[in-house]
Design an enzyme around this catalytic site. Structure first.
Site, PDB file in Angstrom:
ATOM      1  N   ASP A  59       0.744  -1.211  -0.096  1.00 40.40           N
ATOM      2  CA  ASP A  59       0.182  -0.052   0.048  1.00 40.40           C
ATOM      3  C   ASP A  59       0.659   1.256  -0.187  1.00 40.40           C
ATOM      4  OD1 ASP A  59      -2.095  -1.698   0.251  1.00 40.40           O
ATOM      5  OD2 ASP A  59      -2.023  -1.722   2.311  1.00 40.40           O
ATOM      6  N   ARG A  64      -5.888   0.113   0.068  1.00 43.31           N
ATOM      7  CA  ARG A  64      -6.587   0.458   1.488  1.00 43.31           C
ATOM      8  C   ARG A  64      -7.013   1.940   1.044  1.00 43.31           C
ATOM      9  NH1 ARG A  64      -4.432  -0.926   7.121  1.00 43.31           N
ATOM     10  NH2 ARG A  64      -2.641   0.211   6.543  1.00 43.31           N
TER      11      ARG A  64
HETATM   12  O1  F6P Z   1      -2.486  -3.932   3.258  1.00 39.85           O
HETATM   13  C1  F6P Z   1      -2.271  -4.938   2.250  1.00 39.85           C
HETATM   14  C2  F6P Z   1      -3.606  -5.096   1.543  1.00 39.85           C
HETATM   15  O2  F6P Z   1      -3.502  -6.358   0.365  1.00 39.85           O
HETATM   16  C3  F6P Z   1      -4.613  -4.126   1.236  1.00 39.85           C
HETATM   17  O3  F6P Z   1      -4.156  -3.304  -0.021  1.00 39.85           O
HETATM   18  C4  F6P Z   1      -5.937  -4.860   1.063  1.00 39.85           C
HETATM   19  O4  F6P Z   1      -6.861  -3.878   1.457  1.00 39.85           O
HETATM   20  C5  F6P Z   1      -5.715  -5.742   2.384  1.00 39.85           C
HETATM   21  O5  F6P Z   1      -4.310  -5.995   2.493  1.00 39.85           O
HETATM   22  C6  F6P Z   1      -6.324  -7.116   2.095  1.00 39.85           C
HETATM   23  O6  F6P Z   1      -6.456  -7.909   3.118  1.00 39.85           O
HETATM   24  P1  F6P Z   1      -6.821  -9.625   3.273  1.00 39.85           P
HETATM   25  O7  F6P Z   1      -5.666 -10.100   2.650  1.00 39.85           O
HETATM   26  O8  F6P Z   1      -6.937  -9.647   4.542  1.00 39.85           O
HETATM   27  O9  F6P Z   1      -7.813  -9.415   2.270  1.00 39.85           O
END
Ligand code: F6P
Length: 363
Positions: free
Chosen positions: A142, A186
């Protein structure tokens, strides 16, 4: 005989390409240059809480620079200060930080290297205040950590997202469609902005600039008038319409930051198809952005940051994160580094350049 000095490494939060390159750099330097023993804590703070760790020898960290993910495992849920008991509708949250601290102390380490993004390093900051000697290393696709210009993983994610934009370009052209590529990030638009510019996106939508659908539709019509019968839209998962809200994909109740964004691309696709009459498709590239081999840039950044972290341990520069400022490395207090999220500034030169080429930001 003097007891051998020891450090531990923990990787927390969402994985990304380049974490193993950090582990490799820090562990190799610690072993070769300072003769330290290295312990790997498994699955982020989950392993710290439950005392799960293993010794990392030179051979364990050799040959992993190209490897995606993290050989130590990770968790983007486990938080010792707010640990979820039960995964049902209503998990109970307890503070078991003392258990984690006791386990860390048992390792008899000089310092814990915490590799993470905002969530992991916020917890690291609290642990540091509670007496654990910690050095932080920034990683997250991010790129939203305060105190550093760039994080490990971002360049790889941009490269993957750019390839996705390149690939939809040709199918958009052939079918005379609007193609929307939704990327992660995010509440920060770094990936969308960089992949959008690199992929020649016609419309780039980021959380920092609320968009108006009519303005995007006008851009599509204008392009059609000029003989461009397709439009490429790159949208950040955290983008939102003016006066509207983000699209939430799921709520992970046991997580400290429970909201997972996603789906704005599909919402926008039906709105744009309806307003413009142009057939529209959306793709969400999701976790592809977090997988696979890191780019050379990320491998180099990981090597610089990982080795510098070990130098910080030697100087006992604890409670701090190694950071990038321009071309140089620097150090910032963990507390300051986690006052995020660091969003794209409105006066970003890249936004200005893109605007000067006619790129639409939906405003
Ligand atoms: O923070 C890294 C990230 O890939 C974000 O870009 C995304 O919103 C989130 O994590 C997704 O999380 P998860 O792997 O829990 O779906």
């Amino acid at each position: 005989m003097d007891k051998k000095r020891r450090i531990a490494i923990l990787t927390g939060g969402g994985d990304c390409p380049g974490i193993n390159a950090i582990i490799r750099a820090a562990a190799k330097k610690a072993i070769l240059e300072y003769g330290l023993e290295v312990i790997g804590i498994e699955d982020g703070y989950e392993g710290a809480i439950h005392g799960r760790h293993r010794r990392l020898e030179y051979d364990d960290v050799s040959g992993i620079i190209t490897l995606g993910g993290t050989i130590l495992g990770t968790s983007n849920v486990a938080n010792p200060y707010r640990y979820a008991i039960g995964k049902g509708e209503k998990p109970e949250f307890v503070d078991i930080s003392q258990q984690a601290i006791t386990n860390i102390n048992r390792l008899e380490i000089d310092c814990l290297v915490c590799v993470g993004g905002d969530g992991t390093l916020s917890i690291a900051s609290r642990l540091s205040t509670d007496g654990v000697p910690i050095v932080g290393v920034p990683k997250t696709i991010d790129n939203d950590l305060t105190g550093t210009d760039i994080t490990v993983g971002f360049d790889s994610a941009v490269s993957i997202a750019t390839e996705a934009v390149d690939r939809v370009h040709t199918t958009a052209q052939s079918h005379h469609r609007i193609m929307i590529v939704e990327v992660m990030g995010r509440n920060a638009g770094w990936i969308a902005l960089h992949a959008g510019v690199a992929g020649g996106g016609d419309v780039i939508l980021i959380p920092e600039i609320p968009y108006e659908t009519d303005i995007i539709a006008a851009k599509v019509r204008d392009r059609n008038k000029r003989g461009k019968r397709f439009t490429i839209v790159v949208v950040a998962e955290g983008a939102k319409p003016k006066g509207g809200d983000v699209v939430i994909k799921r709520v992970v109740k046991e997580s400290t930051d429970p909201v997972r964004l996603g789906g704005i691309g599909f919402v926008l696709a039906s709105q744009l198809q309806e307003t413009t009459g142009v057939e529209t498709r959306a793709v969400v590239i999701g976790h592809l952005q977090r997988g696979g081999t890191p780019t050379p840039f990320d491998r180099i950044l990981a090597t610089r940051l990982g080795t510098r972290a070990v130098d910080m341990i030697e100087k006992e520069s604890y409670g701090r994160m190694v950071a990038v400022k321009g071309d140089l490395l620097t150090e910032v207090a963990l507390e300051a580094a986690t006052k995020g999220p660091r969003q794209v500034p409105m006066d970003s030169p890249l936004i200005q350049s893109a605007r000067s080429l006619g790129t639409c930001f939906g405003d």
